[in-house]
Scaffold this active site. Structure first.
Site, PDB file in Angstrom:
ATOM      1  N   GLU A  10      15.941  10.863 -24.524  1.00 20.18           N
ATOM      2  CA  GLU A  10      16.480  11.749 -23.487  1.00 20.18           C
ATOM      3  C   GLU A  10      17.217  12.941 -24.079  1.00 20.18           C
ATOM      4  O   GLU A  10      17.123  14.064 -23.574  1.00 20.18           O
ATOM      5  CB  GLU A  10      17.420  10.962 -22.568  1.00 20.18           C
ATOM      6  CG  GLU A  10      18.008  11.774 -21.423  1.00 20.18           C
ATOM      7  CD  GLU A  10      16.960  12.211 -20.423  1.00 20.18           C
ATOM      8  OE1 GLU A  10      16.692  13.441 -20.338  1.00 20.18           O
ATOM      9  OE2 GLU A  10      16.414  11.346 -19.719  1.00 20.18           O
TER      10      GLU A  10
ATOM     11  N   GLY B 204      30.193  29.427 -32.331  1.00 14.93           N
ATOM     12  CA  GLY B 204      29.586  28.140 -32.650  1.00 14.93           C
ATOM     13  C   GLY B 204      28.335  27.824 -31.848  1.00 14.93           C
ATOM     14  O   GLY B 204      27.786  26.729 -31.938  1.00 14.93           O
TER      15      GLY B 204
ATOM     16  N   GLU C 106      23.698  28.787 -35.236  1.00 19.25           N
ATOM     17  CA  GLU C 106      23.885  28.359 -36.617  1.00 19.25           C
ATOM     18  C   GLU C 106      23.965  29.583 -37.540  1.00 19.25           C
ATOM     19  O   GLU C 106      23.590  30.699 -37.165  1.00 19.25           O
ATOM     20  CB  GLU C 106      22.711  27.481 -37.050  1.00 19.25           C
ATOM     21  CG  GLU C 106      22.518  26.225 -36.219  1.00 19.25           C
ATOM     22  CD  GLU C 106      23.598  25.183 -36.456  1.00 19.25           C
ATOM     23  OE1 GLU C 106      24.296  25.271 -37.491  1.00 19.25           O
ATOM     24  OE2 GLU C 106      23.751  24.305 -35.604  1.00 19.25           O
TER      25      GLU C 106
ATOM     26  N   LYS D 263      10.639  21.442 -27.682  1.00 17.79           N
ATOM     27  CA  LYS D 263      10.956  20.830 -26.389  1.00 17.79           C
ATOM     28  C   LYS D 263       9.805  20.998 -25.399  1.00 17.79           C
ATOM     29  O   LYS D 263       9.514  20.102 -24.607  1.00 17.79           O
ATOM     30  CB  LYS D 263      12.244  21.436 -25.845  1.00 17.79           C
ATOM     31  CG  LYS D 263      13.457  21.121 -26.724  1.00 17.79           C
ATOM     32  CD  LYS D 263      14.671  21.938 -26.349  1.00 17.79           C
ATOM     33  CE  LYS D 263      15.841  21.634 -27.278  1.00 17.79           C
ATOM     34  NZ  LYS D 263      17.026  22.476 -27.020  1.00 17.79           N
TER      35      LYS D 263
END
Length: 452
Positions: free
Chosen positions: A143, A201, A204, A219
């Site tokens: 999930e 943040g 990256e 995804k």
């Protein structure tokens, strides 16, 4: 102290329940949050499952590094191979392809169910994991691999299992959504918006996987596989990122009553002789009235169109330690319950094996930005080229950007063209013609139009 009502069931104490041994692979931000939740909610989880979860070890590369208060030092081990062979449940949050793949295959071979957030591994080589789960009658749950805390995999895999999903349109990468949202709301350039995302943040130090669309493509691969009961690998997904999106594109979208989002799109395409499927990722213009247009900052949202259920929207935090850990714990509870009861959860469904349609055979609407010579007949020439390839123009916006100077250089103008739906191959051919003519000084951008 109150007495139990005669005849009512008595809830056993947590310490009287059987134990399931849990191994955690990785102790970064997400791993630390998983361990925190397992510790803080241990008794509640035990009652929900019917068994206690006991963390027997946390595999890391360097035991000497300080992991924070939620990662007990005595649980740390550098021997991940031995750890997974002793567990009933393995939680993988280390990322990457290897050694994660080998460790999970070994865990399943030794009878452990697996919960992973590793979208890259699932997209690249989910086949070997699915087959191992089937061979060894254990669960493979993921999930957290798509859209973080948003319940999405389970609804697609289970809740909509009795329906036919036609299309999934999603914002599934928070970094790129933050950047595009900042460019839209503040007028920032791509470079400035990316720098801010890194400071906060959201991005990256090396943002390539996000801004080039690779994360969203992984995804999309997973979503397409689930939605269409067909194995769709990462290499099957057409992928474009947002690095070429400019402030000029953002302004053009605003003039058209649209906004630009990086979309993961998987859809079922009905054709005369059957149906094929498409999986693709690219920045696109969508109407400001579309539900996805209002998704701001680093949030994710997925819009599903199903035959019987109609339109469904899933929205929430798509990344972060605590949200991702929440999704992981949901999988842990489901897998643990199945283990206590002696069964397994949903298996891979790939009975359809639908063919993927190549991008150049798809039909899309386009926005094309050109810099051209400002002289009579230019618009007619451009329109003629497009018409020759079966592309009709919806709207044109033109502005003079460089008046003729004393040196006799021709004036130039910017033209923004939106089209009706046309074959991708036809647009590619038109762009080749534009590149070869002196009339068109530059092709500044080409974006698809979605969501109408």
């Amino acid at each position: 102290m109150s007495q139990p009502v005669p005849g009512s069931p008595v809830t056993p104490l947590a310490e009287d329940l059987p134990v399931l041994r849990v191994a955690v692979l990785g102790a970064g931000t997400v791993g630390g949050e998983v361990l925190r939740l397992l510790s803080q909610q241990g008794e509640e989880l035990a009652h929900r499952i019917g068994a206690r979860l006991e963390v027997i070890g946390v595999a890391v590369r360097d035991r000497g590094r300080d992991r924070g208060q939620h990662v007990p030092a005595h649980l740390l081990t550098e021997d991940a191979s031995q750890l997974v062979r002793e567990a009933d449940l393995v939680i993988e949050v280390m990322g990457g392809i290897e050694p994660a793949r080998s460790l999970l295959l070994d865990a399943m071979a030794h009878g452990a169910s697996v919960v992973t957030a590793n979208k890259a591994l699932l997209a690249q080589d989910g086949v070997s994991l699915y087959e191992a789960a089937d061979d060894h009658r254990v669960d493979l749950s993921f999930e957290a691999a798509v859209a973080g805390a948003i319940p999405l995999v389970r609804p697609v895999r289970e809740s909509l299992a009795g329906d036919r999903i036609q299309r999934v349109l999603g914002i599934v990468n928070g970094t790129t959504n933050y950047i595009l949202d900042a460019m839209t709301s503040t007028g920032a350039s791509f470079e400035d918006a990316l720098a801010t995302a890194q400071e906060l943040g959201y991005a990256e130090a090396d943002p390539t996987a996000d801004v080039e669309g690779h994360d969203a493509a992984a995804k999309a691969s997973i979503l397409a596989s689930l939605a269409f009961h067909t194995r769709v690998r990462l290499s099957d997904v057409h992928c474009e990122g947002i690095t070429e999106v400019t402030a000029q594109d953002i302004a053009a979208a605003g003039r058209m009553g649209r906004t630009i989002k990086l979309l993961s799109i998987v859809e079922r395409i009905q054709e005369e002789y059957g149906e094929r499927i498409s999986a693709r990722v690219y920045p696109a213009l969508i109407p400001e009235t579309h539900p996805l247009a209002s998704v701001s900052e680093a949030y994710n949202a997925v819009f599903i169109e199903a035959e019987a259920a109609g339109s469904l929207m899933f929205y929430g935090q798509g990344a972060g330690g605590a949200p991702t850990a929440s999704a992981i714990l949901g999988d842990v509870v489901s897998a643990a319950r199945a283990r206590v009861r002696g069964g397994v959860g949903p298996r891979e469904s790939r009975y359809a094996e639908l063919e993927l349609i190549p991008l150049d055979e798809l039909r899309s609407a386009f926005y094309v930005s050109l810099t051209v010579q400002d002289r009579p007949g230019v618009l007619a020439e451009i329109a003629g080229t497009l018409s020759g390839y079966g592309i009709s123009i919806s709207t044109i916006h033109q502005e003079l950007i460089d008046p003729q100077d004393d040196g006799g250089e021709p004036a130039s103008a910017h033209i923004g063209i939106s089209t009706h739906r046309a074959l991708e191959s036809s647009m590619t051919a038109s762009l080749d013609v534009f590149s070869a003519t002196s009339t068109v000084l530059s092709i500044d951008s080409v974006l698809r139009i979605e969501g109408d």
